[in-house]
Design a protein around this motif. Sequence first.
Motif, mmCIF file in Angstrom:
data_model
loop_
_atom_site.group_PDB
_atom_site.id
_atom_site.type_symbol
_atom_site.label_atom_id
_atom_site.label_comp_id
_atom_site.label_asym_id
_atom_site.label_seq_id
_atom_site.Cartn_x
_atom_site.Cartn_y
_atom_site.Cartn_z
ATOM 1 N N GLY A 199 -13.997 52.551 58.084
ATOM 2 C CA GLY A 199 -14.143 53.986 57.823
ATOM 3 C C GLY A 199 -15.244 54.557 58.679
ATOM 4 N N ASN A 202 -20.548 58.539 56.533
ATOM 5 C CA ASN A 202 -20.690 59.893 56.000
ATOM 6 C C ASN A 202 -22.152 60.307 55.968
ATOM 7 O OD1 ASN A 202 -20.041 62.321 54.780
ATOM 8 N ND2 ASN A 202 -20.103 61.475 52.720
ATOM 9 N N VAL A 214 -16.833 56.271 54.286
ATOM 10 C CA VAL A 214 -15.616 56.837 53.698
ATOM 11 C C VAL A 214 -14.414 56.281 54.448
ATOM 12 C CG1 VAL A 214 -14.353 58.949 53.164
ATOM 13 C CG2 VAL A 214 -16.841 58.944 53.059
ATOM 14 N N THR A 215 -13.457 55.721 53.708
ATOM 15 C CA THR A 215 -12.260 55.153 54.308
ATOM 16 C C THR A 215 -11.142 56.187 54.347
ATOM 17 O OG1 THR A 215 -11.501 54.311 52.159
ATOM 18 C CG2 THR A 215 -12.896 52.865 53.492
ATOM 19 N N ARG A 216 -10.037 55.807 54.990
ATOM 20 C CA ARG A 216 -8.920 56.743 55.133
ATOM 21 C C ARG A 216 -8.254 57.055 53.802
ATOM 22 N NH1 ARG A 216 -8.171 60.095 58.904
ATOM 23 N NH2 ARG A 216 -5.923 59.965 58.672
ATOM 24 N N ASP A 217 -8.360 56.140 52.827
ATOM 25 C CA ASP A 217 -7.729 56.395 51.535
ATOM 26 C C ASP A 217 -8.657 57.130 50.568
ATOM 27 O OD1 ASP A 217 -9.490 54.368 51.174
ATOM 28 O OD2 ASP A 217 -8.087 52.957 50.281
ATOM 29 N N GLY A 218 -9.776 57.662 51.077
ATOM 30 C CA GLY A 218 -10.661 58.485 50.256
ATOM 31 C C GLY A 218 -11.714 57.722 49.487
ATOM 32 N N LYS A 219 -11.732 56.405 49.597
ATOM 33 C CA LYS A 219 -12.749 55.624 48.904
ATOM 34 C C LYS A 219 -14.074 55.720 49.657
ATOM 35 C CE LYS A 219 -9.500 52.244 46.987
ATOM 36 N NZ LYS A 219 -9.103 50.808 46.942
ATOM 37 N N GLU A 220 -15.151 55.759 48.897
ATOM 38 C CA GLU A 220 -16.486 55.842 49.495
ATOM 39 C C GLU A 220 -17.265 54.585 49.119
ATOM 40 O OE1 GLU A 220 -20.175 59.035 49.963
ATOM 41 O OE2 GLU A 220 -18.496 59.429 48.617
#
Length: 441
Positions: free
Chosen positions: A297, A300, A310-316
Amino acid sequence: MLAQKDSQLEPIQFSDIIAAASAEAITFFKGLSRQSQLNQLAVMGFLILITWGISKLARAKMRDWLRSLTGRPKWQLRWLLQIEKRLWLLLWVACLWGLYLVLQQITWPSRSYLIGIIARLGTAWLAVGFAARIVHNRFVRRIVTWGLWVYITLYYLNLHIRAALFLDSLSITFGDFSLSLLDITKALIVTGLLFAMARTTSVQATNSIRRNEDISPSMRVLMVKLLQMTLYTGAIFIGLKAVGFDLSGLAVLSGAIGVGLGFGLQKVVSNLVSGIIILLDKSIKPGDVISLGDTFGWINTLGARYASVVTRDGKEYLIPNEDLITNQVVNWSHTNSFVRLDIHFGTAYSDDPHQVRQIAIEAADSVDRIHKGKPTVCHIVGFGDNSVDYVLRFWIIDPTDGLTNVRGAVYLALWDAFKAHDISIPFPQREVRMLAESEMP
């Protein structure tokens, strides 16, 4: 330790303070029994009813007007909302001042003395209520607001000296160390105000630093952190010094903190130091695309203890700074944002490999995200059992937009191009032959 109080002051007994305050309270309430004072109280009560009714009607219309406002800065809307909440007190204080000025001109000053005191007191309350909005922390704002309200009320009623003596009499003494309730109250109010000033200064300076494009992103983060640390630490020390604390006694406290760091806070200190190293060597900065283990990711934020990825699937993911120093990190955009991707595919032996390579390159270049500044290449990498194997290599400059999606787009372009040119993509096949019964052993 607290600075020693003036030894020339005589000790004040708690009973003496209570007796003096009671005598002043009795004198004050006796004065209210006069006809002129009663008339002033009656007039102020009547104004309360009138302004309360007017404010009820005006607040409803003002609330509708506020809802209709669009495109205004948030700070303007916040201040208008505060005015709407305090509209009754604003109207009442304005009427008191108008009445007080009129009575000063047409009658004796004593007949408007009480109205003048209440008008000044209400104005001070309003000023404190509006000024305290610069303190964003709700708990600190309440402490500062109520502390100033109490002090202003006691000041205008000429009771602040007695109240100070009363609070100062409530103290705890350990040898040369003395701590009174007055010292605690002053420390809370002064430190709260200094914290508010530090936060306002920090926000303004932070916005200016982040808008400066001449400073690298990592240095902006480092400057902001150092500025915040300096301002808040200075607010604490100045607040303690302003109320009489002897800061030389903090040497013992710093030694105790050092021992605590050595035993129980190794990881915390390691993360703090690692964060400073990351900011100084600029190995990782906000906006970089990194891979750490199974995590892929973009950075941020860089905090004092961890980095937010932050990854592409919205996980932080909150990755400790120490892991970014000690583990192997793939920074896809450290010196530049160029990223090369490889795609492997195969075609049938009956297809011309020269044509396949040309078609594959043209198909990849037709995808929008493929960078045209670096050439796309296609090579034969082997002759497999079922196909001629190729690798297609192309470049992108926006890894923050994802890698899987651009690979999928290139695969789809290859599929369409091969279909249009009758190029087949082979797959393993099995042939089952049934033996006659006579042929079986």
